[in-house]
Design an enzyme around this catalytic site. Structure first.
Site, mmCIF file in Angstrom:
data_model
loop_
_atom_site.group_PDB
_atom_site.id
_atom_site.type_symbol
_atom_site.label_atom_id
_atom_site.label_comp_id
_atom_site.label_asym_id
_atom_site.label_seq_id
_atom_site.Cartn_x
_atom_site.Cartn_y
_atom_site.Cartn_z
ATOM 1 N N PRO A 58 0.893 -1.236 0.106
ATOM 2 C CA PRO A 58 0.403 0.001 0.177
ATOM 3 C C PRO A 58 0.932 1.528 0.151
ATOM 4 C CG PRO A 58 -0.639 -1.715 1.283
ATOM 5 C CD PRO A 58 1.008 -2.079 1.560
ATOM 6 N N CYS A 59 0.493 2.577 -0.968
ATOM 7 C CA CYS A 59 0.964 3.394 -0.956
ATOM 8 C C CYS A 59 1.263 4.458 -0.247
ATOM 9 C CB CYS A 59 1.455 3.773 -2.571
ATOM 10 S SG CYS A 59 0.104 4.384 -2.766
#
Length: 411
Positions: A58-59
């Site tokens: 996840p960014c």
């Protein structure tokens, strides 16, 4: 997606139920699970034949579009990476990870933990290839990964990799949007050095002239090629081409003026630190970075007093095309805009995976075939759902919870 178009089989592990529904509909084998749980207690369910590890943690916590807690924790995460390889107690590491402001930041360590798990599990071989993707802010972490993978010390137990990482601009690979990503490619020695990817298109100048906000009708754009590279691909070109494909769900007539596709997009995000200063892109230019908020971008065809003009929105299939998903990709479940925005553009994935797995670029035929998704029988989707979700007992907590409103609206 990229693996499919390149002829490789894959299996996905996905937390989000809606993304799983899309993958089932597309015929892509998927386990609905937490990657950490799969690593710690269900690792034996991963076939031993799986020899490539690909992931995009996840960014949000690293992204410039978010609050940036992950960026502020970069040095802490670097320390965690070294602690894992050096053999520090994992229970203590997990306890310390819980102190991070954003728990998702810790997931950037999962690919390394999966590699260590494979190395330390009897009957398993180390992954032959590792491919990781993140926002540009995570590049320093990939550089730490690369250095450790080249060294093979500590818990890596002498297992070494050739490893390189780059920042890649999507429009330079024929994707009709500007989006920069940090990519790591590592593979076991014996196949030569990992060469940089060859770009196919020119970069887009983000600062091309000053637009008059009262007259956003500058629909002209640079054209032609420079040397062997093509000009970047515009939104209009991509959507127009996709709308002409057989069975296309795209109906861009509302975006046409005088028979030509002409529109401009007002971003949901502010620019220059001013939330009210919304960026604008012309249809003759690439799109803004496609995020999970793409459905909030406003699309206008009027060039006069656009503040009073009626705005439109990109449809999910149109948003997918701007990400280079096939025009007929079977988006399913809820939060489809978020699914579109979270994804790696498949065309970029094809370039990265092809370089990592074969040492070359995808062929023209492979790229041409990636504009259409093959039909998937409902029976296949149902079978994949059973395999992926099983009795739902091993799925992420509450992911299959049905609310009263859903029950009341169900047929």
């Amino acid at each position: 997606m990229a693996a499919h178009f390149l002829g490789f089989k894959s299996i996905g592990i996905e937390w989000d139920r809606n993304a799983c529904e899309t993958r089932y509909a597309a015929g892509l084998p998927t386990i609905h699970a937490d990657v950490s749980v799969m690593r710690t207690s269900r690792f034996d369910e991963i076939p031993k034949s799986v020899d490539v590890l690909a992931g995009g943690p996840p960014c949000q916590s690293f992204s410039v579009a978010g609050k940036g807690k992950g960026r502020r924790a970069l040095n802490e995460v670097k320390e965690f990476i070294h602690r894992l390889v050096d053999g520090d107690d994992e229970a203590r590491i997990d306890e310390d990870l819980r102190s991070l402001d954003d728990s998702r930041t810790a997931l950037v360590l999962e690919p390394l933990r999966w590699l260590l798990k494979a190395i330390e599990t009897d009957g398993r071989d180390p992954y032959k290839v590792i491919v990781l993707e993140q926002v540009p802010a995570a590049l320093p972490l990939w550089e730490v990964y690369a250095k450790l993978l080249r060294g093979g010390e500590g818990r890596l137990n002498g297992v070494k990799y050739e490893a390189e990482c780059w920042q890649l601009k999507t429009e330079q690979f024929g994707i009709p949007q500007t989006r920069t990503r940090a990519v790591l490619v590592a593979r076991r020695p014996g196949h030569g050095a990992i060469e940089p990817l060859e770009t196919t298109h020119l970069p887009f100048d983000l600062h091309r002239g000053k637009r008059n906000t009262s007259q956003p009708d500058l629909f002209s754009a640079d054209s032609g090629t420079s040397g062997s590279k093509q000009r970047w691909l515009s939104m209009a070109e991509a959507l127009d081409a996709a709308s002409k494909l057989k069975g296309s769900p795209l109906d861009p007539s509302r975006l046409r003026r005088g028979g030509k596709m002409k529109f401009f997009v007002v971003s949901n995000y502010g620019s220059g630190g001013n939330p009210k200063n919304r960026g604008r892109r012309l249809s003759s230019e690439p799109a803004f970075t496609v995020t999970g908020k793409i459905s909030r971008n406003k699309v206008y065809t009027s060039t006069e007093d656009y503040e009073a003009a009626r705005s439109d929105r990109f449809t999910i299939p149109e948003s997918g095309v701007l990400q280079t998903f096939p025009h007929n990709f079977p988006w399913s479940g809820n939060d489809q805009a978020q699914q579109v925005g979270n994804a790696v553009p498949p065309r970029l994935g094809m370039h990265v995976l092809s370089r990592a797995l074969r040492g070359n670029a995808p062929s023209d035929d492979e790229l041409a075939a990636s504009v259409t998704w093959p039909p998937v029988p409902p029976t296949t989707t149902a079978e994949l759902r059973v395999i992926g979700c099983g009795d739902q007992g091993q799925c992420p907590p509450d992911s299959h919870k049905v609310t009263r409103s859903h029950r009341e609206s169900a047929p």
